[in-house]
Scaffold this motif. Structure first.
Motif, PDB file in Angstrom:
ATOM      1  N   HIS A 228      31.218  91.700  21.440  1.00 57.21           N
ATOM      2  CA  HIS A 228      31.396  92.026  20.023  1.00 57.21           C
ATOM      3  C   HIS A 228      32.109  90.842  19.371  1.00 57.21           C
ATOM      4  O   HIS A 228      33.302  90.608  19.613  1.00 57.21           O
ATOM      5  CB  HIS A 228      32.217  93.304  19.863  1.00 57.21           C
ATOM      6  N   TYR A 229      31.393  90.106  18.555  1.00 58.33           N
ATOM      7  CA  TYR A 229      31.893  88.818  18.053  1.00 58.33           C
ATOM      8  C   TYR A 229      31.505  88.641  16.592  1.00 58.33           C
ATOM      9  O   TYR A 229      30.429  89.078  16.158  1.00 58.33           O
ATOM     10  CB  TYR A 229      31.309  87.677  18.882  1.00 58.33           C
ATOM     11  N   ARG A 230      32.405  87.994  15.859  1.00 61.24           N
ATOM     12  CA  ARG A 230      32.117  87.680  14.457  1.00 61.24           C
ATOM     13  C   ARG A 230      32.846  86.387  14.086  1.00 61.24           C
ATOM     14  O   ARG A 230      34.014  86.206  14.451  1.00 61.24           O
ATOM     15  CB  ARG A 230      32.583  88.823  13.553  1.00 61.24           C
ATOM     16  N   ARG A 231      32.160  85.506  13.386  1.00 59.02           N
ATOM     17  CA  ARG A 231      32.752  84.248  12.919  1.00 59.02           C
ATOM     18  C   ARG A 231      32.749  84.242  11.395  1.00 59.02           C
ATOM     19  O   ARG A 231      31.711  84.478  10.773  1.00 59.02           O
ATOM     20  CB  ARG A 231      31.975  83.046  13.447  1.00 59.02           C
ATOM     21  N   ILE A 232      33.939  83.989  10.797  1.00 60.26           N
ATOM     22  CA  ILE A 232      34.103  84.106   9.348  1.00 60.26           C
ATOM     23  C   ILE A 232      34.719  82.818   8.822  1.00 60.26           C
ATOM     24  O   ILE A 232      35.736  82.340   9.348  1.00 60.26           O
ATOM     25  CB  ILE A 232      35.015  85.299   8.997  1.00 60.26           C
ATOM     26  N   ASP A 233      34.135  82.272   7.784  1.00 58.21           N
ATOM     27  CA  ASP A 233      34.683  81.096   7.120  1.00 58.21           C
ATOM     28  C   ASP A 233      35.877  81.524   6.270  1.00 58.21           C
ATOM     29  O   ASP A 233      35.754  82.388   5.399  1.00 58.21           O
ATOM     30  CB  ASP A 233      33.610  80.447   6.244  1.00 58.21           C
ATOM     31  N   ASP A 240      35.420  74.329   7.059  1.00 64.56           N
ATOM     32  CA  ASP A 240      36.050  73.662   8.193  1.00 64.56           C
ATOM     33  C   ASP A 240      36.997  74.552   8.984  1.00 64.56           C
ATOM     34  O   ASP A 240      37.406  74.191  10.086  1.00 64.56           O
ATOM     35  CB  ASP A 240      36.823  72.424   7.714  1.00 64.56           C
ATOM     36  N   VAL A 241      37.405  75.704   8.434  1.00 64.64           N
ATOM     37  CA  VAL A 241      38.345  76.594   9.113  1.00 64.64           C
ATOM     38  C   VAL A 241      37.685  77.961   9.260  1.00 64.64           C
ATOM     39  O   VAL A 241      37.212  78.538   8.278  1.00 64.64           O
ATOM     40  CB  VAL A 241      39.674  76.720   8.342  1.00 64.64           C
ATOM     41  N   HIS A 242      37.655  78.454  10.494  1.00 63.39           N
ATOM     42  CA  HIS A 242      36.944  79.706  10.779  1.00 63.39           C
ATOM     43  C   HIS A 242      37.827  80.658  11.575  1.00 63.39           C
ATOM     44  O   HIS A 242      38.671  80.236  12.371  1.00 63.39           O
ATOM     45  CB  HIS A 242      35.664  79.436  11.577  1.00 63.39           C
ATOM     46  N   LEU A 243      37.587  81.932  11.355  1.00 60.75           N
ATOM     47  CA  LEU A 243      38.207  82.996  12.123  1.00 60.75           C
ATOM     48  C   LEU A 243      37.146  83.563  13.055  1.00 60.75           C
ATOM     49  O   LEU A 243      36.148  84.131  12.610  1.00 60.75           O
ATOM     50  CB  LEU A 243      38.733  84.079  11.175  1.00 60.75           C
ATOM     51  N   ASN A 244      37.331  83.347  14.369  1.00 60.27           N
ATOM     52  CA  ASN A 244      36.409  83.838  15.389  1.00 60.27           C
ATOM     53  C   ASN A 244      37.032  85.065  16.038  1.00 60.27           C
ATOM     54  O   ASN A 244      38.062  84.967  16.714  1.00 60.27           O
ATOM     55  CB  ASN A 244      36.173  82.767  16.461  1.00 60.27           C
ATOM     56  N   ILE A 245      36.427  86.231  15.841  1.00 57.16           N
ATOM     57  CA  ILE A 245      37.001  87.482  16.318  1.00 57.16           C
ATOM     58  C   ILE A 245      36.140  88.047  17.436  1.00 57.16           C
ATOM     59  O   ILE A 245      34.916  88.172  17.291  1.00 57.16           O
ATOM     60  CB  ILE A 245      37.101  88.525  15.188  1.00 57.16           C
ATOM     61  N   VAL A 246      36.767  88.388  18.560  1.00 55.45           N
ATOM     62  CA  VAL A 246      36.126  89.188  19.601  1.00 55.45           C
ATOM     63  C   VAL A 246      36.941  90.469  19.729  1.00 55.45           C
ATOM     64  O   VAL A 246      38.163  90.452  19.578  1.00 55.45           O
ATOM     65  CB  VAL A 246      36.050  88.451  20.952  1.00 55.45           C
ATOM     66  N   LEU A 260      41.047  89.099   4.419  1.00 56.74           N
ATOM     67  CA  LEU A 260      40.533  87.737   4.569  1.00 56.74           C
ATOM     68  C   LEU A 260      41.073  86.834   3.466  1.00 56.74           C
ATOM     69  O   LEU A 260      41.297  85.635   3.690  1.00 56.74           O
ATOM     70  CB  LEU A 260      39.008  87.749   4.558  1.00 56.74           C
ATOM     71  N   GLY A 261      41.310  87.420   2.298  1.00 52.60           N
ATOM     72  CA  GLY A 261      41.887  86.634   1.211  1.00 52.60           C
ATOM     73  C   GLY A 261      43.266  86.103   1.561  1.00 52.60           C
ATOM     74  O   GLY A 261      43.632  84.984   1.169  1.00 52.60           O
ATOM     75  N   HIS A 262      44.040  86.883   2.316  1.00 51.26           N
ATOM     76  CA  HIS A 262      45.357  86.404   2.752  1.00 51.26           C
ATOM     77  C   HIS A 262      45.209  85.209   3.702  1.00 51.26           C
ATOM     78  O   HIS A 262      45.995  84.255   3.627  1.00 51.26           O
ATOM     79  CB  HIS A 262      46.121  87.524   3.436  1.00 51.26           C
ATOM     80  N   TYR A 263      44.211  85.266   4.576  1.00 47.13           N
ATOM     81  CA  TYR A 263      44.023  84.145   5.509  1.00 47.13           C
ATOM     82  C   TYR A 263      43.482  82.915   4.786  1.00 47.13           C
ATOM     83  O   TYR A 263      43.832  81.776   5.140  1.00 47.13           O
ATOM     84  CB  TYR A 263      43.123  84.576   6.664  1.00 47.13           C
ATOM     85  N   GLU A 264      42.657  83.124   3.784  1.00 50.24           N
ATOM     86  CA  GLU A 264      42.226  81.987   2.971  1.00 50.24           C
ATOM     87  C   GLU A 264      43.427  81.372   2.250  1.00 50.24           C
ATOM     88  O   GLU A 264      43.554  80.137   2.160  1.00 50.24           O
ATOM     89  CB  GLU A 264      41.168  82.437   1.966  1.00 50.24           C
ATOM     90  N   ALA A 265      44.304  82.234   1.747  1.00 51.46           N
ATOM     91  CA  ALA A 265      45.507  81.736   1.080  1.00 51.46           C
ATOM     92  C   ALA A 265      46.407  80.992   2.064  1.00 51.46           C
ATOM     93  O   ALA A 265      47.057  80.002   1.693  1.00 51.46           O
ATOM     94  CB  ALA A 265      46.266  82.892   0.436  1.00 51.46           C
ATOM     95  N   MET A 266      46.456  81.434   3.314  1.00 51.06           N
ATOM     96  CA  MET A 266      47.234  80.730   4.331  1.00 51.06           C
ATOM     97  C   MET A 266      46.729  79.305   4.508  1.00 51.06           C
ATOM     98  O   MET A 266      47.516  78.351   4.601  1.00 51.06           O
ATOM     99  CB  MET A 266      47.145  81.479   5.665  1.00 51.06           C
ATOM    100  N   VAL A 267      45.395  79.131   4.549  1.00 49.31           N
ATOM    101  CA  VAL A 267      44.814  77.793   4.679  1.00 49.31           C
ATOM    102  C   VAL A 267      45.185  76.948   3.469  1.00 49.31           C
ATOM    103  O   VAL A 267      45.577  75.777   3.597  1.00 49.31           O
ATOM    104  CB  VAL A 267      43.285  77.889   4.853  1.00 49.31           C
TER     105      VAL A 267
END
Length: 653
Positions: A228-233, A240-246, A260-267
């Protein structure tokens, strides 16, 4: 620069005048005491390129037996070779390479078996005599990953795996990690997908093949793979920065747009803090699991992280752990691109030194918390709870009486994160993270105070971790104590050497926790009898925590006594580790019953009576404690600048 760093910094500062041929030359022989063939000395790494490319094939499909099978084809020249198993693992700051889990080592050349001899002193080294006419050898072995977390963390489950290449390879001695090239491939279970920072050249029928990379890059590029995998920009400025979730279950691959908006803000906030990027891509590898062992480990272009299976789907419950990814991301700048010179070793069998972990880990801990707040992963109230807990822990830590913060930087070399029975007295790994983070808060608020808010530790981060002209550069750079002091002085002139050394070297009865940053930040540490809703959400075990009242905590269904505070009420009653709380007075023990007893004892009419059990022993202990329940909280000091609030506020540019 330390004595080790001067001789081992990325091999370029090693024995530069040595010739490449010296890498395969046997050194002086050890005495033949045991009747076995003498072992040559292990050749030290030099600044040279290993001839040829090592083909590296990993089979990670044996999920039921949790066995990773490896085959390496190694070009050879000359008549002797020493192969090394990585010993000093990056990010562990210690000799943690699990050589015990390597098994079945078989060497062949031209279809014929070749004998190997383990080094008599260093079990991570294997000496080989190469038969005449042989130009390459094959090494086959297994990495026997574990079924539980008792000794080593679980890395393979029925639905996911964490493939750490440095734990499943051998490499030639005599060369820097940057001078040895591997051509890797990994066979995965059918239907699985993966995240990794290396370039994939093909992925067919479960076989992933990658472009050749140096050993340095291979060891720095772990893989998370799963059913069970998902890759999110999550890069607002590009891809250039991705969140790869298993995840253990597909239903958990469900971050919301707000999350996801919080993680984008982190970048974004990291870009504004550091001012440049020292990677072409960054891959967050995140396992949502209660089956695989927990981890948070930094790499230059990726990081290994785990959270609870319901991390996203029960977002409020996960508040206390949301600073993990910001912490590991900050490490790409502090710890990977810029790192202590005494940790910039040539390969993974040169001993590391840890003199500056209070910068490597301590300032990263600081920036991880700051980025979590600036991105919205934490609210200001969440961040204040973290600070209050940190301040209370060190205000009540007795171990500073004998051991200073600087000494804890070497704790991993004493035994990798070995837990002790008396954490408040022994001190250890957490101190160069958490106490050092308080030191950096102290520095930040001091810069802000002295400059009337015109400058801050943000300016240090931008200039120190992103020197001018290094945007896009991946080549690591080493720093020393003098470099840190000089960079601080460039931001705000001050006696920073004394500032830092007085906090790092302080020990004895008069030594105090470094809490000046909290006061200068506009707050005071206080203790309350009942945590508020946010404090309870951040610490689900708050009700079992009596460290700042009775001097211990309770754990598990048996009410096991843990975390006994050295010098606390229970310690002074002569109680050590190994006891369970059976009853409080005439009532069966529960955390609620004990809390009620602590509150009732404020009247001073009767002691708190504890009935304890240790194996077949029963003991009654009376504690004459009347201070009530005590949980830490930061209170705002009215009329003072809220510098901590300013630090936690998102940057607009």
């Amino acid at each position: 620069m330390s004595r080790l760093a001067a001789s081992a910094c990325l091999a370029a500062l090693l024995i530069a005048s040595a010739s490449p041929g010296a890498a395969q030359t046997s050194g002086p022989m050890t005495p033949n005491i045991g009747g076995f063939p003498d072992s040559p000395l292990i050749p030290p790494p030099i600044n040279a390129t290993y001839p040829g490319i090592i083909r590296y094939e990993v089979d990670a499909t044996d999920l039921d037996r949790r066995i990773v099978s490896v085959r390496q084809t190694i070009p050879v020249t000359g008549r002797s070779l020493t192969l090394l198993y990585p010993k000093y693992l990056p990010g562990n700051h210690a000799a943690t390479g699990p050589i015990h889990l390597l098994a079945g080592l078989t060497l062949t050349a031209n279809g014929q078996r070749i004998d190997w001899r383990r080094d008599a002193v260093d079990p991570h080294a294997f000496h080989i005599d190469i038969p005449a006419g042989v130009s390459q050898i094959e090494a086959a072995f297994q990495w026997l990953t574990q079924s539980d977390n008792a000794n080593w963390r679980v890395v393979m489950t029925p639905s996911m795996m964490n493939l750490q290449f440095e734990k499943a390879l051998l490499y030639p001695a005599g060369y820097a990690a940057t001078g040895i090239t591997f051509a890797p491939s990994v066979r995965l279970p059918q239907g699985w997908q993966y995240g990794v920072a290396m370039e994939t050249t093909s992925f067919e029928n479960g076989l992933a093949t990658f472009a050749p990379v140096s050993l340095y890059t291979l060891a720095d590029s772990p893989m998370f793979a799963g059913q069970h995998y998902r890759r999110i920009d999550i890069d607002p400025t590009g891809e250039d920065v991705h969140l790869n979730i298993v995840a253990d279950e597909a239903a958990n691959l469900a971050p919301t747009a707000e999350q996801l908006g919080h993680y984008e803000a982190m970048v974004t906030q990291a870009d504004r803090l550091f001012g440049s990027r020292h990677f072409d891509q960054y891959e967050f590898l995140l396992g949502l699991t209660n089956q695989m062992g927990g981890i948070g480990l930094e790499h230059h272009r990726s990081s290994e992280n785990t959270h609870a299976p319901d991390y996203f789907t029960s977002w409020a419950k996960s508040a206390g752990s949301r600073a993990l990814l910001p912490h590991e991301y900050a490490h790409s700048w502090n710890g990977k691109f810029m790192r202590p010179a005494d940790e910039l070793t040539a390969n993974y069998n040169v001993p590391t030194e840890n003199s500056l972990l209070w910068v490597y880990e301590g300032q990263t801990e600081y920036w991880g918390d700051v980025l979590a707040a600036r991105s919205g992963l934490h609210s200001k109230d969440h961040a204040l709870v973290i600070l209050a807990d940190r301040a209370a822990f060190y205000e009540n830590q007795a171990g500073r009486q004998w051991r200073n913060l600087q000494d804890t930087n070497n704790h991993n070399l004493l035994g990798y994160r070995v837990p002790g029975q008396w954490p408040s007295w022994m001190r250890g790994t957490g101190d160069y993270y958490d106490e050092a983070a308080l030191v950096w808060l102290d520095a930040d608020t001091l810069i802000r105070e002295r400059s009337n808010g015109r400058r801050s530790l943000d300016d240090f981060a931008r200039t120190f971790f992103s020197p001018e002209g290094t945007d896009g550069s991946w080549t690591p750079r080493g720093y020393t104590f003098a470099d840190v002091v000089a960079a601080l002085n460039a931001v705000e002139p001050y006696d920073w050497a004394t500032f830092l050394r007085s906090r790092l070297d302080a020990a004895g009865p008069e030594a105090e926790a470094p809490l000046d940053g909290i006061a200068r930040g506009g707050y005071r540490l206080a203790y309350v009898e009942e945590p508020n809703a946010i404090e309870k959400a951040m610490h689900s075990n708050w009700g079992s925590d009596f460290r700042y009242s009775l001097g211990f905590a309770l754990a598990g269904p048996t009410q096991r006594i843990v975390g006994i505070q050295w010098g606390g009420p229970l310690f002074e009653a002569g109680v050590g580790a190994g006891w369970e709380l059976v009853a409080v007075g005439d009532r069966v023990a529960t955390p609620e019953v004990l809390r009620e007893a602590v509150t009732a004892a404020k009247s001073g009419e009767a002691p708190i009576r504890l009935i304890l059990k240790n194996g077949q022993r029963i003991r009654t202990v009376d504690l004459n404690y009347t201070g009530g329940l005590r949980y830490p909280r930061l209170e705002r000091v009215e009329g003072t600048p809220d510098r901590i609030g300013d630090i936690l506020t998102a940057r607009r540019r």
